[in-house]
Design a protein around this motif. Structure first.
Motif, PDB file in Angstrom:
ATOM      1  N   SER A  70    -101.134 110.702  49.617  1.00 57.68           N
ATOM      2  CA  SER A  70    -101.221 111.939  48.829  1.00 57.68           C
ATOM      3  C   SER A  70    -101.325 113.148  49.754  1.00 57.68           C
ATOM      4  O   SER A  70    -101.449 114.269  49.285  1.00 57.68           O
ATOM      5  N   ASN A  95    -100.814 111.368  42.857  1.00 54.33           N
ATOM      6  CA  ASN A  95    -100.445 110.696  44.101  1.00 54.33           C
ATOM      7  C   ASN A  95    -101.455 109.620  44.491  1.00 54.33           C
ATOM      8  O   ASN A  95    -101.081 108.559  44.986  1.00 54.33           O
ATOM      9  N   THR A 341     -94.279 107.802  47.792  1.00 58.21           N
ATOM     10  CA  THR A 341     -95.356 108.095  46.843  1.00 58.21           C
ATOM     11  C   THR A 341     -94.780 108.738  45.581  1.00 58.21           C
ATOM     12  O   THR A 341     -95.148 108.372  44.458  1.00 58.21           O
ATOM     13  N   ALA A 342     -93.858 109.693  45.770  1.00 54.54           N
ATOM     14  CA  ALA A 342     -93.299 110.397  44.605  1.00 54.54           C
ATOM     15  C   ALA A 342     -92.536 109.440  43.687  1.00 54.54           C
ATOM     16  O   ALA A 342     -92.535 109.616  42.466  1.00 54.54           O
ATOM     17  N   VAL A 345     -95.092 107.889  41.532  1.00 53.57           N
ATOM     18  CA  VAL A 345     -95.552 108.887  40.557  1.00 53.57           C
ATOM     19  C   VAL A 345     -94.527 108.976  39.422  1.00 53.57           C
ATOM     20  O   VAL A 345     -94.868 108.974  38.237  1.00 53.57           O
TER      21      VAL A 345
END
Ligand code: FES
Length: 482
Positions: A70, A95, A341-342, A345
Motif C-alpha cells: 500500500s 490497498n 496491488t491495484a 483492489v
C-alpha cells in the motif's frame, strides 16, 4: 529481452473463441487484473469468460517488479490534501485489504509463488518531509513509521517504512489462479456495443462487461484518453550483487530515483522512468548499467526488461463503472505502476459492484470523480495531446533515411512524405505511417526498445509497425519501401 518471470514460468496455451457465446460477465484482458477480477467473480458464483488478444500475462504483468504494497511512493500527504482524509483513508484501506486478500488466496490454495513478507521503504533526502509522510500514513491506519536506517548504495536522510508488505513471483501466482478459469487467447475484441462484443474470432453477448485491458480502447463514452497517459520504466536483474532486505522506492524529485528488491539471489534495480514517447538516445538501460557498475562492480546482468503503466490525473486508479451512460460496463485502469496491488483492489471492488454489494472503499476509485482540484490534471493531459498532434503537423524531420544508423529508426522525409523509418542492420528500410492509429498523434522512436511509442496515450508498435500495446487497436500502415 524476457523478464525473469517469463523465463521461469511458462503458462499453458488456451484456445481462441469460436462462434457466438453468451455469458453473465465478459472480462477483456488476461493480465493480473483481468484474471483476478474473473476469479473473484467466479468465486462469488458468476458465469465469467476472459477474452485475451494475445496470451495470458503477455502485457505488463510479465514485466512488473511484483511488489504488493500500500506504499506507492510518498503519496499519503498529497492524497489527503487533494482528496480529503476520508478518501485518502479509503485508498489506504483498499490497498491493505488487497494485501490481506493475496495472503488469504495463497494460503487457502497452497500456491507456491515465492510470496514473502517484506517491509516497503520510500527513501528521500529530506527527513522532515519523510517524517510528516510517515505520520500522515500512520494517522490513516497504515503500518507506517520513519526510520533513519537505510540499506542503499548511496546516502539518504531516511525512509518511510511500511511493515508487513510483500513480494512474490507474479506468474507463478497467476498461473495457479488462471487454471480454473475460461480464458480465450488470441481473441482480440474489436468493438463493444451495449452488451455485444465483436472479436476477430466470434461474438460474445454479456450482461456485464469489464475492461481490464490495461488502457480502455473505447474512447466515447469514458474519455479515458483525456485523463490518463502512460509512463515507462526499466529494470536490470543483477547476479552477484549484494542482496537487500525490503523493497525500496524513491520520493519524487530525488537525485537517485531507483527502486530495489531481490528475488532468488538476484537484485532487481529499477529506474529510468519517463512519459511514454519521450525518448532519449538509448540512455535508459545504459544509465542503469552505469549505476550497477558504480555500486556493484562485481555484478553481472542476468536480464533486463521494461514496462509501462497508465497514470491518472489525480494519481488514483480508475476502478468502477465505465461511464454513467453504460451502467453495465466496468473498468480497471491507471494503476500508477503499482499494478499487483491495484489489480487485487480492482478484483474486490468490481466483484462487489457487479454482485450488488456496497464496498466502503469504492468512492475514491470511481472513474467519474472530478473536482476543482483534480481537473487541472485533466487539462494537462489534453495539452499534451495537442502537443503530439501539433508535432505531427508542423515538426520538420531533422534527419534523412540515409543518416539513420543501422538498427535504429527515426522520423524522416522519404518519397516526399514525413514517415517513420526503421533501418535494419542490413540497410533495409521499413517505412510506416507515423500517425498513431488511436487519435493521430505523431509517434516517436524508442531507441532502447526499438519501438514506435506514442507520447499522447502510450500506444506502442514494434519496429515493423506491428501493435504491441494500446489503446490503439490496429497496426501502423506500412508504406512502400521503394
Ligand atoms: Fe492516443 Fe496515440 S495512443 S493518439
Amino acid at each position: 529481452m524476457e523478464s525473469i518471470w517469463s523465463k521461469t514460468c511458462p503458462i499453458r496455451e488456451r484456445p481462441p473463441l469460436t462462434g457466438d457465446f453468451r455469458t453473465e460477465v465478459a472480462v477483456i484482458g488476461a493480465g493480473m487484473a483481468g484474471v483476478l477480477i474473473a476469479a473473484a467473480l467466479q468465486e462469488a458464483g458468476a458465469r465469467v469468460i476472459v477474452l485475451e488478444a494475445d496470451r495470458i500475462a503477455s502485457g505488463q504483468t510479465r514485466n512488473t517488479t511484483a511488489k504488493i504494497t500500500s506504499q506507492h511512493g510518498a503519496i499519503y500527504r498529497r492524497l489527503t490534501q487533494l482528496l480529503g482524509k476520508d478518501r485518502a483513508r479509503q485508498y489506504a484501506m483498499a490497498n491493505e485489504a488487497a494485501l490481506a486478500e493475496y495472503r488469504r488466496i495463497i494460503a487457502e490454495n497452497g500456491i507456491a509463488c515465492d510470496f514473502e513478507e517484506q517491509c516497503a521503504y520510500v527513501y528521500g533526502s529530506d527527513a522532515g518531509t519523510l517524517r510528516a509522510e510517515a505520520e500522515c500514513a500512520a494517522a490513516l491506519g497504515l503500518p507506517a513509521s520513519f526510520t533513519k536506517q537505510v540499506d542503499l548504495p548511496f546516502p539518504a536522510a531516511g525512509a518511510v517504512r511500511f511493515a508487513h508488505q510483500a513480494q512474490f513471483h507474479p506468474l507463478k501466482f497467476l498461473k495457479a489462479i488462471s487454471e480454473p478459469l475460461t480464458i480465450y487467447e488470441h481473441t482480440s475484441v474489436q468493438t463493444v456495443k451495449e452488451h455485444r462484443l465483436v472479436t476477430n474470432r466470434g461474438t460474445v453477448t454479456a450482461e456485464k462487461i469489464v475492461f481490464a485491458c490495461h488502457y480502455p480502447f473505447v474512447n466515447f463514452p469514458g474519455l479515458y484518453f483525456a485523463r490518463m497517459h502512460q509512463e515507462r520504466s526499466y529494470v536490470l536483474a543483477l547476479e552477484n550483487a549484494p542482496l537487500m532486505d525490503g523493497m525500496w522506492i524513491f520520493t519524487d524529485g530525488e537525485r537517485n530515483p531507483y527502486s530495489f528488491r531481490t528475488w532468488n539471489g538476484l537484485l532487481l534495480l529499477g529506474g529510468g522512468g519517463h512519459r511514454c514517447g519521450e525518448n532519449r538516445a538509448g540512455e535508459r538501460y545504459n544509465e542503469l548499467r552505469r549505476r550497477a557498475k558504480e555500486w556493484y562492480p562485481q555484478s553481472r546482468e542476468a536480464a533486463h526488461w521494461s514496462a509501462q503503466d497508465g497514470m491518472t490525473a489525480d494519481s488514483v486508479p480508475y476502478i468502477g463503472q465505465y461511464a454513467p451512460s453504460r451502467p453495465d460496463w466496468y473498468v480497471a485502469t491507471g494503476f500508477q505502476k503499482w499494478g499487483m496491488t491495484a489489480s487485487m483492489v480492482a478484483a474486490m471492488l468490481l466483484r462487489d459492484s457487479i454482485c450488488g454489494r456496497k464496498n466502503p472503499c469504492a468512492d475514491v476509485f470511481a472513474p467519474c470523480r472530478f473536482n476543482k482540484k483534480t481537473i487541472s490534471g485533466v487539462l494537462k493531459e489534453s495539452g499534451q495531446a495537442v502537443k503530439g498532434l501539433t508535432r505531427r503537423l508542423f515538426q520538420i524531420p531533422a534527419e534523412t533515411a540515409k543518416q539513420l544508423s543501422p538498427g535504429q529508426g527515426g522520423v524522416v522525409f522519404l518519397h516526399g512524405k514525413k514517415l517513420g523509418v526503421y533501418k535494419d542492420t542490413d540497410g533495409s528500410l521499413y517505412p510506416v505511417d507515423i500517425r498513431c492509429p488511436h487519435l493521430g498523434c505523431q509517434l516517436e522512436w524508442n531507441p532502447d526498445e526499438k519501438s514506435w511509442d506514442c507520447p499522447c496515450h502510450g500506444s506502442r508498435f514494434d519496429r515493423f509497425g506491428r501493435l504491441i500495446s494500446g489503446p490503439a487497436q490496429t497496426a501502423l500502415h506500412k508504406e512502400s519501401q521503394k
